[in-house]
Enzyme design. Structure first.
Site, PDB file in Angstrom:
ATOM      1  N   HIS A 168       0.881  -1.196   0.000  1.00 13.94           N
ATOM      2  CA  HIS A 168       0.000   0.000   0.000  1.00 13.94           C
ATOM      3  C   HIS A 168       0.909   1.234   0.000  1.00 13.94           C
ATOM      4  CE1 HIS A 168      -3.464   2.411   0.639  1.00 13.94           C
ATOM      5  NE2 HIS A 168      -3.790   2.109   1.885  1.00 13.94           N
TER       6      HIS A 168
ATOM      7  N   HIS B 136      -1.989  -2.522  -9.562  1.00 16.97           N
ATOM      8  CA  HIS B 136      -2.977  -1.923  -8.679  1.00 16.97           C
ATOM      9  C   HIS B 136      -4.216  -2.796  -8.675  1.00 16.97           C
ATOM     10  CE1 HIS B 136      -5.684   1.027  -6.896  1.00 16.97           C
ATOM     11  NE2 HIS B 136      -4.593   1.604  -6.450  1.00 16.97           N
TER      12      HIS B 136
ATOM     13  N   ASP C  36       2.785   5.534  -6.911  1.00 17.37           N
ATOM     14  CA  ASP C  36       4.021   5.567  -6.130  1.00 17.37           C
ATOM     15  C   ASP C  36       5.275   5.305  -6.936  1.00 17.37           C
ATOM     16  OD1 ASP C  36       3.078   6.399  -3.737  1.00 17.37           O
ATOM     17  OD2 ASP C  36       2.330   4.413  -3.227  1.00 17.37           O
TER      18      ASP C  36
HETATM   19  N1  ACO Z   1       5.423  -7.235  -9.968  1.00 20.13           N
HETATM   20  C1  ACO Z   1       5.317  -8.463 -10.489  1.00 20.13           C
HETATM   21  N2  ACO Z   1       4.161  -9.142 -10.580  1.00 20.13           N
HETATM   22  C2  ACO Z   1       3.054  -8.558 -10.120  1.00 20.13           C
HETATM   23  C3  ACO Z   1       3.076  -7.270  -9.557  1.00 20.13           C
HETATM   24  C4  ACO Z   1       4.312  -6.598  -9.484  1.00 20.13           C
HETATM   25  N3  ACO Z   1       4.394  -5.375  -8.970  1.00 20.13           N
HETATM   26  N4  ACO Z   1       1.822  -6.928  -9.164  1.00 20.13           N
HETATM   27  C5  ACO Z   1       1.045  -7.953  -9.483  1.00 20.13           C
HETATM   28  N5  ACO Z   1       1.767  -8.946 -10.056  1.00 20.13           N
HETATM   29  C6  ACO Z   1       1.253 -10.208 -10.608  1.00 20.13           C
HETATM   30  C7  ACO Z   1       0.923 -11.199  -9.482  1.00 20.13           C
HETATM   31  O1  ACO Z   1       2.027 -12.020  -9.182  1.00 20.13           O
HETATM   32  C8  ACO Z   1      -0.223 -11.935 -10.098  1.00 20.13           C
HETATM   33  O2  ACO Z   1       0.289 -12.861 -11.052  1.00 20.13           O
HETATM   34  P1  ACO Z   1      -0.446 -14.275 -11.286  1.00 20.13           P
HETATM   35  O3  ACO Z   1      -1.821 -13.938 -11.783  1.00 20.13           O
HETATM   36  O4  ACO Z   1       0.402 -14.970 -12.301  1.00 20.13           O
HETATM   37  O5  ACO Z   1      -0.461 -14.964  -9.951  1.00 20.13           O
HETATM   38  C9  ACO Z   1      -0.987 -10.876 -10.894  1.00 20.13           C
HETATM   39  O6  ACO Z   1       0.012  -9.906 -11.243  1.00 20.13           O
HETATM   40  C10 ACO Z   1      -2.110 -10.205 -10.110  1.00 20.13           C
HETATM   41  O7  ACO Z   1      -1.551  -9.672  -8.910  1.00 20.13           O
HETATM   42  P2  ACO Z   1      -2.261  -9.712  -7.493  1.00 20.13           P
HETATM   43  O8  ACO Z   1      -1.227  -9.699  -6.418  1.00 20.13           O
HETATM   44  O9  ACO Z   1      -3.269 -10.826  -7.452  1.00 20.13           O
HETATM   45  O10 ACO Z   1      -3.020  -8.343  -7.532  1.00 20.13           O
HETATM   46  P3  ACO Z   1      -3.633  -7.580  -6.296  1.00 20.13           P
HETATM   47  O11 ACO Z   1      -4.712  -6.745  -6.842  1.00 20.13           O
HETATM   48  O12 ACO Z   1      -3.973  -8.507  -5.184  1.00 20.13           O
HETATM   49  O13 ACO Z   1      -2.420  -6.674  -5.772  1.00 20.13           O
HETATM   50  C11 ACO Z   1      -0.883  -4.878  -5.590  1.00 20.13           C
HETATM   51  C12 ACO Z   1      -2.252  -5.339  -6.119  1.00 20.13           C
HETATM   52  C13 ACO Z   1      -0.781  -5.223  -4.086  1.00 20.13           C
HETATM   53  C14 ACO Z   1      -0.804  -3.354  -5.723  1.00 20.13           C
HETATM   54  C15 ACO Z   1       0.251  -5.567  -6.396  1.00 20.13           C
HETATM   55  O14 ACO Z   1       0.147  -5.205  -7.754  1.00 20.13           O
HETATM   56  C16 ACO Z   1       1.640  -5.229  -5.854  1.00 20.13           C
HETATM   57  O15 ACO Z   1       2.094  -5.896  -4.917  1.00 20.13           O
HETATM   58  N6  ACO Z   1       2.323  -4.189  -6.441  1.00 20.13           N
HETATM   59  C17 ACO Z   1       3.601  -3.760  -5.934  1.00 20.13           C
HETATM   60  C18 ACO Z   1       3.397  -2.908  -4.679  1.00 20.13           C
HETATM   61  C19 ACO Z   1       2.859  -1.534  -4.992  1.00 20.13           C
HETATM   62  O16 ACO Z   1       3.323  -0.825  -5.878  1.00 20.13           O
HETATM   63  N7  ACO Z   1       1.839  -1.122  -4.176  1.00 20.13           N
HETATM   64  C20 ACO Z   1       1.240   0.214  -4.281  1.00 20.13           C
HETATM   65  C21 ACO Z   1      -0.170   0.133  -4.728  1.00 20.13           C
HETATM   66  S1  ACO Z   1      -0.816   1.751  -4.944  1.00 20.13           S
HETATM   67  C22 ACO Z   1      -1.136   2.288  -3.420  1.00 20.13           C
HETATM   68  O17 ACO Z   1      -1.469   1.602  -2.498  1.00 20.13           O
HETATM   69  C23 ACO Z   1      -0.966   3.676  -3.199  1.00 20.13           C
END
Ligand code: ACO
Length: 429
Positions: free
Chosen positions: A265, A306, A364
């Site tokens: 987050h 996201h 971010d």
């Molecule tokens: N890098 C690599 N792979 C990723 C990333 C990433 N940043 N984000 C998602 N994925 C992949 C997952 O591994 C998953 O792959 P799969 O379908 O093969 O298993 C798929 O994309 C879907 O991802 P989820 O984790 O299921 O998506 P979710 O909606 O639960 O998570 C989140 C969203 C937490 C933002 C995620 O994208 C992440 O961890 N990003 C990096 C952290 C980040 O930048 N957070 C800030 C968010 S914005 C904010 O809060 C202000």
């Protein structure tokens, strides 16, 4: 307008559920009768398809990359407004008149000081404590100070708490920083605006005033506007959940700060900078992209992806432009970290893994680069986010408490533990 939606199982057993329409966005099935009428629960880990409340504050269309506060597109607010005007809009629902805004600014300015005894708390923390840890403690402690406004059912009390939170958050945030660098905590200055005052409390010392540049104040306003609210994200939902029991508002906001801290987050802005430092050079990008795609590696591309946006995060586009502007002024455009971020973005956006999963840069990915250019230390990035998001948390908390149908938030579970079994005496285990 609402319609009836019928769910049926293979035995022909039906249940009719109300399909509720909002003013925009997907409709929502009202599933509360599921348990009372059929003894069934809805199962939705991570709340992917669950609307936890009705809200009229912020609208997001993740597929189109749309974000609006109270109906106003974020692009317009970012270009034309300032943070306190946006704060007024989020809390009151309408843009203020000149008179309303000047009264609001005056109230906020006159609430920026913290109690003198509260300043002692900072000394109780070790100098290398993370500022977010200090902030959770100090904001939570506000619940012990303001006994004149604890009736959450009185709209005036709610408003005073909101003003205190918005006004004191920069003072507390800057004090967290000053403690970490063993410098005296600075008092706020009433002739400065919200962002200028924060930069003064961060970087002035009793020996020397700090005069922020116009661009620094502009960039800070922009970042605060973009971070001010984002509907039912993890920290806002945490504030709502904590507040749903009737808890003290300052304690609820401290809970929101705790939730924001996580790297999935608000902690992502700090994590992005750490990641860029670790990657170090454009020649290492391919290696890190491969790691991000490897399911056996916990590394993720921070600042990418996201839950709601499956298209460009509109805030990222706005920040990217400001990033160029700030770096041009602060480093004549010569910033290897920004170049690295741009290249990383370019490579990831062309990669099938990221395309298929609709993973784009989020807010971010670039915010930390701007903060760094403004000399804000990396461990303060999430604190900056917390200052801005306090407005959203407060707006949601006020909306929730004012709703006559509000009830305590109490999710259910799909139990997967042992079925009933008898206690086994110690000598028989
Ligand atoms: N890098 C690599 N792979 C990723 C990333 C990433 N940043 N984000 C998602 N994925 C992949 C997952 O591994 C998953 O792959 P799969 O379908 O093969 O298993 C798929 O994309 C879907 O991802 P989820 O984790 O299921 O998506 P979710 O909606 O639960 O998570 C989140 C969203 C937490 C933002 C995620 O994208 C992440 O961890 N990003 C990096 C952290 C980040 O930048 N957070 C800030 C968010 S914005 C904010 O809060 C202000």
């Amino acid at each position: 307008m609402s319609e009836i939606y019928t769910l049926s199982n293979k035995n022909g057993d039906n249940i009719e559920l109300l399909l509720r329409q909002g003013t925009a966005g997907p409709s929502a099935l009202e599933i509360s009768p599921l348990y009372n009428n059929k003894g069934l629960l809805a199962f939705d880990p991570g709340f992917v398809s669950t609307a936890s409340c009705e809200s009229s504050i912020t609208y997001i269309d993740g597929d189109q990359g749309i974000l609006r506060y109270r109906g106003y597109p974020i692009e317009q607010l970012a270009a034309k407004s300032n943070f306190l005007e946006v704060a007024y809009l989020l809390i009151h629902g309408e843009l203020p008149t000149r008179d309303q805004l000047s009264k609001f600014e005056n109230i906020i300015i006159h609430h920026t000081m913290i109690k003198e005894t509260m300043r002692n708390f900072f000394n109780g923390f070790h100098y290398n404590a993370h500022p977010m840890a200090v902030m959770i403690g100090v904001v939570g402690s506000m619940s012990a100070f303001y006994h004149d406004s604890i009736d959450i059912h009185d709209p005036k009390h709610r408003e005073v708490s909101a003003h205190r939170l918005i006004a004191k958050m920069p003072t507390i945030a800057a004090a967290c920083y000053k403690h970490s660098v063993s410098e005296p905590i600075m008092y706020p200055q009433n002739d400065l605006d919200y962002c200028g005052n924060f930069l003064h409390m961060m970087f002035s010392t009793p020996c020397e005033p700090f005069i922020p540049s116009k661009l620094a104040i502009e960039a800070m306003n922009l970042l605060f506007i973009l971070h001010a609210d984002h509907e039912q994200n993890a920290s806002t939902s945490t504030v709502r959940m904590a507040g749903s029991s009737g808890a003290n508002p300052f304690a609820c906001i401290a809970a929101g700060i705790a939730s924001l801290w996580g790297p999935a987050h608000g902690g992502a802005n700090e994590a992005v900078l750490k990641m860029l430092k670790e990657i170090g050079d454009v020649s290492n990008i391919d290696k890190y992209i491969a790691r991000a795609k490897d399911k056996n590696d916990s590394f993720r591309l921070m600042g990418f992806g996201h839950r709601v946006y499956r298209n460009f995060d509109p805030r990222a586009t706005i920040i990217r432009n400001m990033c160029h502007k700030v770096l041009k002024e602060t480093s004549d455009g010569n910033n290897p970290m920004f170049e690295l971020a741009l290249k990383l973005e370019e490579v990831a956006l062309k990669d099938q893994y990221f395309i298929e999963r609709k993973l784009y840069p989020n807010v971010d990915f670039y915010s930390g680069i701007i903060y760094r250019a403004l000399n804000i230390p990396t461990n303060m990035f999430t604190v900056m986010f917390a200052i801005a998001r306090t407005v959203g948390w407060v707006a949601h908390w006020m909306e929730m408490i004012a709703d006559p149908s509000q009830r305590i938030g109490r999710p259910r579970q799909l139990y997967t533990g042992s079925v009933e079994r008898n206690y086994v005496p110690m000598n028989k285990r």
